[in-house]
Design a protein around this motif. Structure first.
Motif, mmCIF file in Angstrom:
data_model
loop_
_atom_site.group_PDB
_atom_site.id
_atom_site.type_symbol
_atom_site.label_atom_id
_atom_site.label_comp_id
_atom_site.label_asym_id
_atom_site.label_seq_id
_atom_site.Cartn_x
_atom_site.Cartn_y
_atom_site.Cartn_z
ATOM 1 N N ARG A 78 -36.343 -28.857 -3.233
ATOM 2 C CA ARG A 78 -37.449 -29.249 -2.738
ATOM 3 C C ARG A 78 -37.610 -29.892 -1.708
ATOM 4 N N VAL A 80 -39.886 -32.289 1.163
ATOM 5 C CA VAL A 80 -41.206 -32.782 1.467
ATOM 6 C C VAL A 80 -41.349 -33.620 2.425
ATOM 7 N N GLU A 91 -44.716 -28.356 2.881
ATOM 8 C CA GLU A 91 -43.202 -28.573 1.854
ATOM 9 C C GLU A 91 -42.728 -27.235 1.527
ATOM 10 N N ARG A 93 -39.853 -25.180 -0.646
ATOM 11 C CA ARG A 93 -39.048 -24.979 -1.915
ATOM 12 C C ARG A 93 -38.173 -23.796 -1.785
ATOM 13 N N HIS A 195 -36.529 -33.700 -14.547
ATOM 14 C CA HIS A 195 -36.391 -33.300 -12.984
ATOM 15 C C HIS A 195 -36.421 -31.797 -13.159
ATOM 16 N N THR A 198 -34.554 -29.835 -10.635
ATOM 17 C CA THR A 198 -34.767 -29.488 -8.953
ATOM 18 C C THR A 198 -34.429 -30.719 -8.234
ATOM 19 N N SER A 199 -33.657 -30.469 -7.092
ATOM 20 C CA SER A 199 -33.415 -31.486 -6.366
ATOM 21 C C SER A 199 -34.489 -31.644 -5.455
ATOM 22 N N THR A 200 -35.133 -33.080 -5.264
ATOM 23 C CA THR A 200 -36.171 -33.306 -4.226
ATOM 24 C C THR A 200 -35.708 -34.281 -3.171
ATOM 25 N N GLU A 201 -36.080 -33.691 -1.901
ATOM 26 C CA GLU A 201 -35.726 -34.473 -0.579
ATOM 27 C C GLU A 201 -36.902 -35.027 -0.075
ATOM 28 N N PHE A 202 -37.124 -36.380 -0.083
ATOM 29 C CA PHE A 202 -38.388 -36.632 0.889
ATOM 30 C C PHE A 202 -38.077 -37.175 2.138
ATOM 31 N N THR A 210 -33.158 -38.825 -1.369
ATOM 32 C CA THR A 210 -32.994 -37.544 -2.115
ATOM 33 C C THR A 210 -32.601 -37.949 -3.854
ATOM 34 N N LEU A 252 -42.996 -39.175 -8.913
ATOM 35 C CA LEU A 252 -42.538 -37.624 -9.007
ATOM 36 C C LEU A 252 -42.097 -37.582 -10.569
#
Ligand code: FAD
Length: 401
Positions: A78, A80, A91, A93, A195, A198-202, A210, A252
């Motif tokens: 994801r 963001v 966003e 995904r 989690h 899911t890997s999340t990058e802001f 990340t 998150l």
């Protein structure tokens, strides 16, 4: 270089990081007489997101089962836009299922990756000299390597000796290097909420923050910041730092606890002018360094290792010289497009985050908007991410080198 020779082999791999170990395993598994010159690894608390092609290569080499036990799947990614810019992107995904995969890849702590690879190299009985190479010199017939206690002579030396490569210097290969005004702070942490693979990058004005899944309710953090902010965060107590990361990640993953072992890495991009010359071939960060954005660095390095092993194994089957200028020129040509295209993509993405130039922010926002809305474009990007068209060595397709 004069003196007695204590070790001989067809190929010596200098450096026992992941790129060197995979090179040695791939060569030994193909029957090439290979020697490792590799002191024990130091502490490394980083993790590596291995993309699908790298996982296939490790499975083909028999190293994956030991890695899998300590790795977490990355089923979704994801992105963001967390900037306070006027033009912000939607966003986005990406789900691996959209391109028929269970996972884009797996995230593993480097210490587990190195332990699994070292064990596999030992199973294959690759001789390992646990010393640094002190000097490397090539001539028409082979390469002489001076060790702390002795010397080795081989037909081809593989420089897997990292950013300040002795092998690269010995081959007289220069680099293009540019430092970014950014530093990556790395650490691992546990958290209250799952989690969900899911890997999340802001994406922020200073670079991405990340969070990449690890097994259980744990993740690794790569937080790209201005150097002064990175130093300020790195000097916080565990509790302060955990709260600060939770705040930046908008809670998150709930309450966080940081684990021992923080890393601070100034970011730079560096590419060798050529990847092989005079019986010396470069793999991994000896050949190219990219910022830790989009998990490309070691994945590129493993494609170097797989490509080189394939060329050397083919030469050996045909009873040709494994260090010939022709082989080295083919290696250089086969790696150039892949390395260049990844470097440009990472550089553009990073600059688009740093820029205050409104049109550039607009282009980035529009691009992410299109990626979010247009399914075929998104799927093409995902496929290119896990299996680049510019490089499909045999190991990445599940065949031996
Ligand atoms: C914060 C951060 C996060 C990252 N995350 C990812 C990711 O998620 N996915 C990804 O694909 N990549 C990632 N990378 C990039 C990845 O870590 C590197 O590409 C990788 O570690 C390089 O491996 P290597 O084997 O080429 O070099 P190294 O790991 O640097 O190994 C070089 C080895 O050579 C040895 N050596 C040096 N000189 C000599 C000598 N004279 N004789 C013998 N041995 C010698 C050293 O001791 C060392 O063991 C990340 C990088 C950073 C900084």
């Amino acid at each position: 270089m004069n003196g007695a020779v204590d070790f001989t082999a067809e190929v010596a791999v200098v450096g026992g990081g992941p790129a060197g170990l995979v090179s040695a395993i791939a060569l030994a598994a193909s029957g090439v007489e290979t020697l490792m010159i590799a002191p024990a690894a130091g502490d490394d608390h980083r993790t590596t997101a291995l993309l699908a092609g790298s996982v296939t290569a490790l499975a083909t080499l028999g190293a994956w089962p030991a890695c899998r036990r300590n790795a977490a799947p990355l089923s979704a990614i994801r992105i963001v836009d967390d900037s306070r810019r006027l033009l912000r992107a939607p966003e986005v995904r990406f789900a691996a299922a959209e391109i028929g995969l269970d996972a884009f890849g797996y995230n593993i702590e480097n210490r587990h990756l190195l332990a699994a690879l070292s064990a596999r190299a030992a199973e294959l009985k690759v001789p390992r000299i646990s010393e640094s190479a002190l000097a490397v010199a090539s001539d028409g017939e082979g390469v002489s390597i001076k060790l702390e206690n002795g010397a080795a002579r081989v037909r081809l030396a593989i420089g897997a000796d990292g950013q300040r490569s002795l092998c690269r210097a010995a081959a007289g290969i220069g680099t293009d290097r540019r430092a970014y005004p950014q530093t990556a702070l790395t650490l691992n942490l546990s958290h209250d909420r799952p989690h969900q693979d899911t890997s999340t990058e802001f994406h922020t004005e200073s670079g991405p923050l990340t969070l990449v899944p690890l097994p259980g309710n744990r993740s690794s953090l790569v937080c790209v910041l201005e150097p002064a902010s990175a130093a300020a965060l790195a000097s916080m107590s565990d509790v302060e730092l955990a709260d600060e990361i939770e705040r930046r990640a908008h809670s998150l993953l709930g309450k966080m606890r940081v684990e021992a072992g923080r890393g601070v890495f100034p970011l730079a991009v560096e590419t060798a002018h050529c990847f092989a010359r005079d019986r010396i071939a470069l793999v991994g960060e000896a050949a190219h360094v990219v910022p830790p954005i989009g998990a490309q660095g070691l994945n590129l390095g493993l494609r170097d290792a797989a490509t080189l092993a394939e060329l050397v194994a083919d030469a050996r089957r045909q009873k040709l010289d494994v260090g010939s200028p022709r082989l080295l020129a083919r290696y250089d040509a086969q790696r150039r497009a892949d390395v260049t295209s990844r470097r440009i993509a990472i550089d553009l993405l990073n600059r688009s985050l740093l820029t205050d130039f409104l049109p550039a922010q607009g282009v980035r926002g529009l691009a992410l908007h299109l990626v979010e809305r247009v399914g075929p474009l998104r799927r093409a990007l995902m496929r290119e991410g896990v299996a680049p068209a510019a490089s499909r060595p045999r190991l990445m397709r599940g065949e031996m080198a």
